[in-house]
Design an enzyme around this catalytic site. Structure first.
Site, PDB file in Angstrom:
ATOM      1  N   ALA A   1       0.957  -1.021  -0.199  1.00 27.75           N
ATOM      2  CA  ALA A   1      -0.202  -0.313  -0.485  1.00 27.75           C
ATOM      3  C   ALA A   1       1.130   1.071   0.081  1.00 27.75           C
ATOM      4  CB  ALA A   1      -1.102  -0.170   0.944  1.00 27.75           C
ATOM      5  N   ASP A   2       0.236   2.602  -0.408  1.00 31.82           N
ATOM      6  CA  ASP A   2       0.853   4.013  -0.717  1.00 31.82           C
ATOM      7  C   ASP A   2      -0.029   4.758  -0.037  1.00 31.82           C
ATOM      8  OD1 ASP A   2       3.929   4.457  -0.891  1.00 31.82           O
ATOM      9  OD2 ASP A   2       2.106   5.927  -2.231  1.00 31.82           O
ATOM     10  N   THR A   3       0.309   5.659   0.710  1.00 30.92           N
ATOM     11  CA  THR A   3      -0.957   6.411   0.442  1.00 30.92           C
ATOM     12  C   THR A   3       0.024   8.132   0.906  1.00 30.92           C
ATOM     13  OG1 THR A   3      -1.307   5.081   3.231  1.00 30.92           O
ATOM     14  CG2 THR A   3      -1.699   7.792   3.079  1.00 30.92           C
TER      15      THR A   3
ATOM     16  N   GLY B   1      -3.103   4.082  -2.191  1.00 37.19           N
ATOM     17  CA  GLY B   1      -2.966   2.917  -3.386  1.00 37.19           C
ATOM     18  C   GLY B   1      -3.037   1.774  -2.637  1.00 37.19           C
TER      19      GLY B   1
END
Length: 203
Positions: free
Chosen positions: A76-78, A113
């Site tokens: 995940a990427d924030t 994401g």
């Protein structure tokens, strides 16, 4: 009698304490934690949501290429943004202060994401999702901003803010997934895992 197929092991492509905690909340303990070292620099004119999903995919695919065993990789990427302006993952006191000033008294959006890859017999099955949460901070005084910055909570956080810390006292409105702002949208994570054959509730 048909035997239940065992779940594949979970690999988390992140060393984020928040993401580990969120997985623990749904009783998922990663068998391995393999942080994916990638270049997180936004492309020219890249918007926040596409950036978040691209980075999540790059993290997941990198870890998938590093392992030989069958597994499910969660990445995940924030990304936090005010309008189209991407806020940095603050690394200094001044960056935290600038981010907090930008979100003070206004709404901003947090995008995570999510990319989950099932690697089995060298075959990859990919699930991707972009999740958005709207967050509004109250109008902050200089005293409140300086106090928050002194806590160092916002260091290495998207937009210089740790929602599960003191900053929670500044939030006047939130629309969408709370866990998304923490770094891993749990509803979407469970749905993706289930679609890949991972038994979340019957293990």
């Amino acid at each position: 009698m048909k035997q239940n197929k065992k779940n594949l092991p979970i690999i988390l492509a992140s060393s984020s304490p928040a993401r580990i905690e969120l997985l623990n909340r749904i009783k998922i303990i990663p068998s391995q934690i393999i942080p994916a070292d990638i270049d997180e620099t936004p492309n020219l004119r890249e918007l926040p949501a596409p950036l978040a999903i691209r980075l999540a995919y790059e993290k997941a695919i990198k870890v998938a290429s590093q392992i030989e065993e069958s597994a499910i990789i969660i990445a995940a990427d924030t990304v936090a943004a005010v309008g189209r302006r991407i806020l940095p993952k603050a690394t200094t006191y001044e960056e935290v202060k600038n981010c907090i000033k930008m979100v003070s008294g206004r709404r901003h959006r947090v995008y995570t994401g999510l990319c989950i890859i099932k690697k089995e017999n060298d075959q990859l099955t990919v699930r991707q999702k972009i999740v958005q949460t709207i967050v509004k901070f109250k109008k902050l005084s200089d005293e409140e901003i300086n106090f928050y910055c002194s806590l160092d909570e916002g260091i290495d956080k998207a937009g210089g803010c740790k929602i599960s810390g003191y900053a929670e006292a500044f939030i006047s409105f939130i629309s969408g997934s709370y866990s998304n702002v923490m770094g891993l949208p749990l509803f979407e994570t469970v749905n993706a895992l289930t679609s890949l054959g991972f038994k979340v509730y019957n293990r």
